[in-house]
Write an enzyme that holds these catalytic residues in place. Structure first.
Site, short mmCIF file in Angstrom:
data_model
loop_
_atom_site.label_atom_id
_atom_site.label_comp_id
_atom_site.label_asym_id
_atom_site.label_seq_id
_atom_site.Cartn_x
_atom_site.Cartn_y
_atom_site.Cartn_z
N GLY A 45 0.47 -1.19 -0.04
CA GLY A 45 0.28 -0.19 -0.11
C GLY A 45 0.90 0.90 -0.06
O GLY A 45 2.04 1.05 0.73
N GLN A 50 2.52 9.97 1.60
CA GLN A 50 3.75 9.24 1.76
C GLN A 50 5.24 9.85 0.47
O GLN A 50 6.07 9.88 0.62
CB GLN A 50 3.86 8.19 1.26
N CYS A 93 6.32 -0.04 7.03
CA CYS A 93 6.21 0.73 6.17
C CYS A 93 7.07 1.47 5.22
O CYS A 93 8.52 1.69 5.85
CB CYS A 93 5.74 2.29 7.58
N LEU A 94 6.83 1.61 4.07
CA LEU A 94 7.67 2.12 2.68
C LEU A 94 8.35 3.67 3.63
O LEU A 94 9.68 3.42 3.00
CB LEU A 94 6.90 2.25 1.88
N HIS A 135 -4.02 0.84 7.67
CA HIS A 135 -2.59 1.77 7.45
C HIS A 135 -2.54 2.52 6.38
O HIS A 135 -1.61 3.84 6.65
CB HIS A 135 -1.76 -0.19 7.35
N GLU A 136 -2.68 2.90 6.18
CA GLU A 136 -2.67 3.25 4.65
C GLU A 136 -4.03 4.39 4.84
O GLU A 136 -3.63 5.72 4.85
CB GLU A 136 -3.39 2.81 3.20
N HIS A 139 -2.10 7.42 7.36
CA HIS A 139 -1.37 8.11 6.46
C HIS A 139 -1.70 9.48 6.31
O HIS A 139 -1.93 10.52 6.42
CB HIS A 139 -1.21 7.72 5.38
#
Length: 166
Positions: A45, A50, A93-94, A135-136, A139
């Site tokens: 995701g 991000q 997480c990226l 999670h997304e 953000h």
């Protein structure tokens, strides 16, 4: 299509709540770029903040690493229902590479969102899809998985992350 740079925590833009998208056409290229960047990273995701765009948009594909690609773009998502049942599981997480946190979340979630055609939808997510969607969504609210942990655990993981970055 183009790859976008993924911001790394503690970039201030990752802490900002995002703005509502008023016209789906204004984020079509962003969605394409988010998918390309997510698959290249490789992640499950990726949310617009991000990559430095403070719009309420995220993309996900929870199972592509294990099987078929099922990409989903969510514009102006809202969580409309969550299960009482929760579970704790590992989340990466990226924007916080190299650190995995054990995060407790509802195991099922219903989300309303607008798709790329401009159609408002509701969809139920469970299992890994529920984790990725929540999670997304976080953000878009200016939260990272550190914000879902107890303070001591968050502090330890932040120190681990900072040590890896030096």
């Amino acid at each position: 299509m183009s790859l976008r740079e993924i911001l790394l925590w503690p970039d201030e833009r990752l802490k900002q709540p995002c703005e509502t998208v008023t016209d789906v056409s204004e984020v079509e290229q962003l969605v394409t770029d988010l998918f390309e960047t997510m698959y290249d990273a490789p992640g499950r995701g990726l949310a617009a903040p991000q990559v430095g765009v403070l719009k309420r948009v995220f993309v996900m594909d929870a199972g592509w690493k294990e099987g078929d690609m099922v990409p989903l773009a969510c514009i102006n998502p809202e969580i409309v229902e969550v299960s009482e049942e929760t579970a704790s599981g590992p989340e990466g997480c990226l924007s916080i590479p190299g650190v995995t946190a054990q995060v407790r979340r509802p195991v099922r979630v219903r989300m309303a969102f607008t798709d790329l055609s401009g159609t408002r939808q509701e969809r139920d997510f469970e299992g890994s899809e529920a984790i990725v969607a929540q999670h997304e969504y976080d953000h878009l609210e200016g939260l990272v998985h550190f914000d879902r942990l107890d303070p001591q655990e968050a502090k330890a993981l932040k120190l681990e992350y900072e040590a890896q970055q030096s």
